[in-house]
Design a protein around this motif. Structure first.
Motif, PDB file in Angstrom:
ATOM      1  N   THR A  92       0.838  -1.204   0.000  1.00 57.09           N
ATOM      2  CA  THR A  92       0.000   0.000   0.000  1.00 57.09           C
ATOM      3  C   THR A  92       0.868   1.247   0.000  1.00 57.09           C
ATOM      4  OG1 THR A  92      -1.851  -1.078   1.139  1.00 57.09           O
ATOM      5  CG2 THR A  92      -1.700   1.324   1.323  1.00 57.09           C
ATOM      6  N   SER A  93       1.892   1.244   0.833  1.00 56.36           N
ATOM      7  CA  SER A  93       2.804   2.383   0.905  1.00 56.36           C
ATOM      8  C   SER A  93       3.505   2.628  -0.427  1.00 56.36           C
ATOM      9  CB  SER A  93       3.838   2.141   2.008  1.00 56.36           C
ATOM     10  OG  SER A  93       4.794   3.171   2.046  1.00 56.36           O
ATOM     11  N   ARG A  94       3.927   1.566  -1.062  1.00 52.45           N
ATOM     12  CA  ARG A  94       4.629   1.711  -2.344  1.00 52.45           C
ATOM     13  C   ARG A  94       3.686   2.219  -3.436  1.00 52.45           C
ATOM     14  NH1 ARG A  94       8.010  -3.887  -1.622  1.00 52.45           N
ATOM     15  NH2 ARG A  94       9.876  -2.988  -0.645  1.00 52.45           N
ATOM     16  N   MET A  95       2.448   1.760  -3.406  1.00 53.83           N
ATOM     17  CA  MET A  95       1.476   2.250  -4.382  1.00 53.83           C
ATOM     18  C   MET A  95       1.216   3.737  -4.184  1.00 53.83           C
ATOM     19  SD  MET A  95      -1.284  -0.844  -4.967  1.00 53.83           S
ATOM     20  CE  MET A  95      -1.623  -1.174  -3.231  1.00 53.83           C
ATOM     21  N   LEU A  96       1.163   4.176  -2.934  1.00 51.91           N
ATOM     22  CA  LEU A  96       0.966   5.599  -2.655  1.00 51.91           C
ATOM     23  C   LEU A  96       2.157   6.427  -3.130  1.00 51.91           C
ATOM     24  CD1 LEU A  96      -0.723   5.381   0.847  1.00 51.91           C
ATOM     25  CD2 LEU A  96      -1.713   6.454  -1.189  1.00 51.91           C
ATOM     26  N   LEU A  97       3.344   5.863  -3.028  1.00 54.69           N
ATOM     27  CA  LEU A  97       4.527   6.552  -3.574  1.00 54.69           C
ATOM     28  C   LEU A  97       4.389   6.717  -5.080  1.00 54.69           C
ATOM     29  CD1 LEU A  97       7.565   4.953  -1.681  1.00 54.69           C
ATOM     30  CD2 LEU A  97       6.847   7.347  -1.589  1.00 54.69           C
ATOM     31  N   ASP A  98       3.971   5.651  -5.759  1.00 49.82           N
ATOM     32  CA  ASP A  98       3.792   5.726  -7.215  1.00 49.82           C
ATOM     33  C   ASP A  98       2.717   6.744  -7.584  1.00 49.82           C
ATOM     34  OD1 ASP A  98       5.750   3.878  -7.873  1.00 49.82           O
ATOM     35  OD2 ASP A  98       4.375   2.173  -7.842  1.00 49.82           O
TER      36      ASP A  98
END
Length: 218
Positions: free
Chosen positions: A91-97
């Motif tokens: 989830t965190s990585r998707m928010l970064l993207d």
């Protein structure tokens, strides 16, 4: 650990206060409350289409966090796995993207750079047969990601319209069958996104914007 957790709750009361929020992050890290830490960091990256004054700082911090603690097997990943919270990392990585995508759009970067991120996220259907699959994916997402879908659909449709306009301009030069096929493909994708939009809780204004863009792509 209990004292540190309480301290983190107090210091994270105001997310706009950079110093207090940074203290909260430190407290959660020291208390080994890694799940709560990633939830807090994800909150600080949301909503990705409306960055606050501290967003750039937190994006950098989250990138560093993943580089040091989740890009490889570490004590942090072991704890998260044991607690059944590994999905928080994704989830965190998707928010970064998503933050990167909206930042590039604000900067007016080339469409290809934005499409690369959209394709990487793979949230939206590419064919009619994927509508149900993507709807199921959406419903299973973390609320922070789900709340990003309406804005993502709007900017994606705007990119489609931009690409469509460029191709239409090419038709005024030397019309080719290839260009016409690409235009038809964009029109088809626009209608597909408009259909998918009914599943993601868009506001009436956002849906009206999508519908207008579809109507302009003729």
């Amino acid at each position: 650990s209990a004292i540190l957790a309480i301290a983190s709750q107090l210091s994270s009361a105001n997310k706009d206060d950079l110093q207090k929020t940074a203290n909260a992050v430190t407290c959660l890290m020291l208390a080994e409350r890694y799940g709560d830490l990633i939830v807090l960091l994800s909150t600080l990256l949301s909503p990705p289409d409306k960055p606050d004054k501290n967003r750039e700082f937190w994006v950098t911090q989250v990138v560093c966090f993943h580089h040091h603690y989740t890009d490889q097997q570490t004590h942090v990943t072991e704890v998260l796995n044991a607690e059944g919270k590994k999905s928080l990392i994704e989830t965190s990585r998707m928010l970064l993207d998503l933050n990167t995508l909206f930042d590039r759009i604000r900067q007016g970067r080339p469409s290809a750079e934005c499409w690369n991120i959209i394709d990487k996220l793979n949230f939206l259907p590419n064919t009619k047969s994927e509508l149900n699959t993507k709807d199921i994916l959406y419903r299973g997402m973390d609320p922070l990601i789900k709340n990003s879908y309406p804005a993502l659909l709007v900017v994606t449709m705007e990119l489609l319209y931009k690409d469509h306009s460029s191709l239409k301009h090419e038709l005024h030069g030397v019309p080719t069958g290839t260009v016409r096929e690409r235009i038809k493909a964009l029109q088809s994708k626009a209608r597909l996104y408009n259909e998918f939009a009914a599943s993601v809780g868009m506001s009436s204004d956002q849906f009206a914007r999508l519908t207008k863009l579809v109507s302009l792509m003729i």
